[in-house]
Design a protein around this motif. Structure first.
Motif, PDB file in Angstrom:
ATOM      1  N   GLU A 220      46.485  60.177  94.037  1.00 23.64           N
ATOM      2  CA  GLU A 220      45.420  59.547  93.252  1.00 23.64           C
ATOM      3  C   GLU A 220      45.576  59.887  91.769  1.00 23.64           C
ATOM      4  N   LYS A 221      45.962  61.119  91.483  1.00 23.55           N
ATOM      5  CA  LYS A 221      46.145  61.534  90.088  1.00 23.55           C
ATOM      6  C   LYS A 221      47.296  60.768  89.448  1.00 23.55           C
ATOM      7  N   GLU A 222      48.398  60.598  90.196  1.00 22.14           N
ATOM      8  CA  GLU A 222      49.533  59.836  89.680  1.00 22.14           C
ATOM      9  C   GLU A 222      49.160  58.380  89.447  1.00 22.14           C
ATOM     10  N   GLU A 224      46.243  57.258  88.571  1.00 23.03           N
ATOM     11  CA  GLU A 224      45.408  57.167  87.371  1.00 23.03           C
ATOM     12  C   GLU A 224      46.253  57.056  86.099  1.00 23.03           C
ATOM     13  N   ALA A 225      47.479  57.567  86.154  1.00 21.63           N
ATOM     14  CA  ALA A 225      48.344  57.560  84.976  1.00 21.63           C
ATOM     15  C   ALA A 225      48.764  56.156  84.554  1.00 21.63           C
ATOM     16  N   PHE A 226      48.568  55.165  85.444  1.00 20.93           N
ATOM     17  CA  PHE A 226      48.956  53.802  85.109  1.00 20.93           C
ATOM     18  C   PHE A 226      47.944  53.124  84.183  1.00 20.93           C
ATOM     19  N   ASN A 227      46.759  53.722  84.066  1.00 18.62           N
ATOM     20  CA  ASN A 227      45.756  53.250  83.104  1.00 18.62           C
ATOM     21  C   ASN A 227      45.459  51.754  83.215  1.00 18.62           C
ATOM     22  N   GLY A 228      45.398  51.281  84.444  1.00 20.52           N
ATOM     23  CA  GLY A 228      45.016  49.882  84.651  1.00 20.52           C
ATOM     24  C   GLY A 228      46.057  48.857  84.253  1.00 20.52           C
ATOM     25  N   SER A 229      47.331  49.241  84.137  1.00 19.21           N
ATOM     26  CA  SER A 229      48.390  48.295  83.774  1.00 19.21           C
ATOM     27  C   SER A 229      48.454  47.154  84.784  1.00 19.21           C
ATOM     28  N   ALA A 230      48.418  45.924  84.292  1.00 23.19           N
ATOM     29  CA  ALA A 230      48.433  44.765  85.184  1.00 23.19           C
ATOM     30  C   ALA A 230      49.838  44.473  85.702  1.00 23.19           C
ATOM     31  N   VAL A 231      50.855  44.623  84.831  1.00 20.40           N
ATOM     32  CA  VAL A 231      52.227  44.275  85.207  1.00 20.40           C
ATOM     33  C   VAL A 231      52.881  45.374  86.025  1.00 20.40           C
ATOM     34  N   PHE A 232      52.680  46.629  85.623  1.00 24.95           N
ATOM     35  CA  PHE A 232      53.344  47.735  86.304  1.00 24.95           C
ATOM     36  C   PHE A 232      52.363  48.552  87.149  1.00 24.95           C
ATOM     37  N   CYS A 233      51.402  47.853  87.729  1.00 27.36           N
ATOM     38  CA  CYS A 233      50.475  48.511  88.662  1.00 27.36           C
ATOM     39  C   CYS A 233      51.220  48.783  89.964  1.00 27.36           C
ATOM     40  N   PRO A 234      51.229  50.007  90.463  1.00 23.72           N
ATOM     41  CA  PRO A 234      52.044  50.339  91.638  1.00 23.72           C
ATOM     42  C   PRO A 234      51.460  49.811  92.942  1.00 23.72           C
ATOM     43  N   GLY A 235      52.285  49.125  93.714  1.00 18.69           N
ATOM     44  CA  GLY A 235      51.846  48.637  95.020  1.00 18.69           C
ATOM     45  C   GLY A 235      52.403  49.510  96.113  1.00 18.69           C
ATOM     46  N   THR A 236      51.889  50.703  96.239  1.00 16.83           N
ATOM     47  CA  THR A 236      52.383  51.610  97.269  1.00 16.83           C
ATOM     48  C   THR A 236      51.231  52.425  97.840  1.00 16.83           C
ATOM     49  N   PHE A 237      51.530  53.215  98.855  1.00 21.50           N
ATOM     50  CA  PHE A 237      50.525  54.026  99.534  1.00 21.50           C
ATOM     51  C   PHE A 237      49.967  55.081  98.577  1.00 21.50           C
ATOM     52  N   LYS A 239      48.003  58.395  98.281  1.00 19.50           N
ATOM     53  CA  LYS A 239      47.616  59.541  99.111  1.00 19.50           C
ATOM     54  C   LYS A 239      46.546  60.370  98.424  1.00 19.50           C
ATOM     55  N   LYS A 240      45.536  60.738  99.187  1.00 18.92           N
ATOM     56  CA  LYS A 240      44.493  61.616  98.659  1.00 18.92           C
ATOM     57  C   LYS A 240      45.002  63.052  98.700  1.00 18.92           C
ATOM     58  N   GLY A 241      45.150  63.622  97.531  1.00 17.15           N
ATOM     59  CA  GLY A 241      45.654  64.992  97.462  1.00 17.15           C
ATOM     60  C   GLY A 241      47.147  65.060  97.684  1.00 17.15           C
ATOM     61  N   ARG A 242      47.660  66.266  97.802  1.00 18.07           N
ATOM     62  CA  ARG A 242      49.090  66.490  97.988  1.00 18.07           C
ATOM     63  C   ARG A 242      49.380  66.955  99.406  1.00 18.07           C
ATOM     64  N   PHE A 243      50.642  66.930  99.766  1.00 17.57           N
ATOM     65  CA  PHE A 243      51.035  67.432 101.067  1.00 17.57           C
ATOM     66  C   PHE A 243      50.898  68.950 101.088  1.00 17.57           C
ATOM     67  N   PHE A 345      58.064  56.593  86.665  1.00 15.31           N
ATOM     68  CA  PHE A 345      56.982  56.432  87.634  1.00 15.31           C
ATOM     69  C   PHE A 345      57.244  57.279  88.874  1.00 15.31           C
ATOM     70  N   ALA A 346      56.182  57.875  89.398  1.00 15.44           N
ATOM     71  CA  ALA A 346      56.315  58.782  90.549  1.00 15.44           C
ATOM     72  C   ALA A 346      56.909  58.069  91.757  1.00 15.44           C
ATOM     73  N   MET A 347      56.469  56.834  92.016  1.00 13.86           N
ATOM     74  CA  MET A 347      56.982  56.167  93.215  1.00 13.86           C
ATOM     75  C   MET A 347      58.441  55.757  93.041  1.00 13.86           C
ATOM     76  N   CYS A 348      58.916  55.646  91.765  1.00 16.28           N
ATOM     77  CA  CYS A 348      60.334  55.350  91.530  1.00 16.28           C
ATOM     78  C   CYS A 348      61.193  56.578  91.856  1.00 16.28           C
TER      79      CYS A 348
END
Length: 353
Positions: A220-222, A224-237, A239-243, A345-348
């Motif tokens: 969730e924290k990662e 938030e770093a996208f700051n509402g970007s429309a083009v580079f909004c991440p479409g991935t799972f 996760k609440k919290g870390r592993f 990006f974290a998911m990258c």
């Protein structure tokens, strides 16, 4: 380089010298001359609701088939790229939920002579489809996604009886031997402790290769770093919290035991201990950078050319309208690659491609 060798071992029939001959161009321009692979999300429709799914896992996927690319535009696109001989990977959604999918496969294999992969949950195959795919050799590799055994799998995919249906189809495919079958799974908190038994079970069923992919996610924290970007909004799972640290340690130990016991099980990507702890821990950048955008692209169910499945809003072109090779080498595409690389990006960093 270790990712490349892992890929060649997993899909040996795709090996050719084009992989290495593109090296000089890649070094000079930062991408291949033409895409090495095209990953076609052929439909949004799916009959399961998997927790591991980038879309259903976050409650975002639609089961609508509105505005899907039609058969003719897909055929014309495949013909237009056929001389460059990319590997075409068909997924979704669930590709067999699309009524004309066998026609699309026939076009890719028989008319265009392309190497293909089909990624499916295995529940919708049926005897007729299995016989057609096997008898006509419509795909080089059939990758069936499963996440655990029996009721535990059904709980993850949200449909009772899904495992038994898929297992029955796997047994038929193993007997026919007309297509190379790979059982694929994703490392998750819900299945990590069962993966040894999972691998042994399917190898005993006659499946020759098992693929374990690392889970793509962002916290969730990662997000938030996208700051509402429309083009580079991440479409991935998301996760609440870390592993949990204990889970990370146990999962690493499980994969180590699997590697020793089962040489035909492939972990994708093949992470070092440091990379693994970074991936599931607090430092995803430790797992390295994604190179997928430099050698391959995705096509959405609507025929949109996008750099990655996790950037659905970054539309760079449209099949049937844009020349895919000209687009691939365009300044616009180059800028997209640069933005994604600079973005870190974290998911990258958690890319399995």
């Amino acid at each position: 380089m270790k990712n490349l060798f892992n890929y060649i071992k997993l899909y040996p029939s795709f090996f050719n010298w084009k992989i290495f001959s593109e090296g000089a161009f890649f070094s000079a321009w930062g991408h291949t001359r033409a895409p090495f692979s095209v990953n076609f999300q052929i439909t949004d429709k799916c009959n399961l609701k998997c927790k591991a799914c980038s879309f259903f896992g976050s409650g975002e996927r639609s089961s609508s088939c509105a505005n899907e690319a039609d058969l003719e535009s897909i055929r014309n696109f495949l013909l237009s790229i056929s001389k460059y001989k990319p590997v075409v990977s068909f997924g979704g959604g669930e590709p067999f939920a699309r009524g004309d999918f066998l026609e699309i496969l026939k076009t890719a294999k028989k008319e265009c002579g392309l190497k293909t992969i089909v990624i499916t949950n295995g529940t919708l195959l049926g005897d007729e489809t299995i016989n057609i795919i096997s008898g006509s050799k419509l795909t080089d590799y059939l990758v069936i996604s499963l996440y655990n055994l029996y009721e535990k799998h059904d709980e993850i995919v949200g449909v009772k009886g899904a495992f038994e249906k898929t297992l029955g189809n796997i047994r038929k495919l193993v007997k026919l031997r007309g297509v190379e079958l790979i059982v694929s799974t994703v490392l998750m908190e819900e299945n990590a402790r069962d993966l040894e038994r999972f691998a042994g079970f399917f190898l005993n069923e006659g499946v020759k290769k098992i693929k374990i992919e690392h889970q793509n996610f962002i916290t969730e924290k990662e997000h938030e770093a996208f700051n509402g970007s429309a083009v580079f909004c991440p479409g991935t799972f998301i996760k609440k919290g870390r592993f949990d640290e204990q889970f990370i340690k146990e999962a690493w130990d499980v994969l180590g035991r699997i590697r020793k016991a089962y040489p035909s099980v492939f972990v994708k990507p093949p992470l070092s201990r440091k990379e693994f702890y970074g991936w599931y821990g607090a430092d995803p950048a430790a797992a390295g950078k994604c190179h997928f955008i430099k050698h391959s692209f995705f096509i959405s169910p609507r025929g949109q050319i996008i750099p990655c499945q996790y950037f659905n809003n970054c539309v760079l072109g449209q099949i049937g309208r844009d020349d895919p090779i000209r687009l691939w080498n365009s300044m616009n595409y180059r800028k997209a690659r640069e933005i994604i690389e600079r973005g870190s990006f974290a998911m990258c960093s958690r890319c399995c491609k």
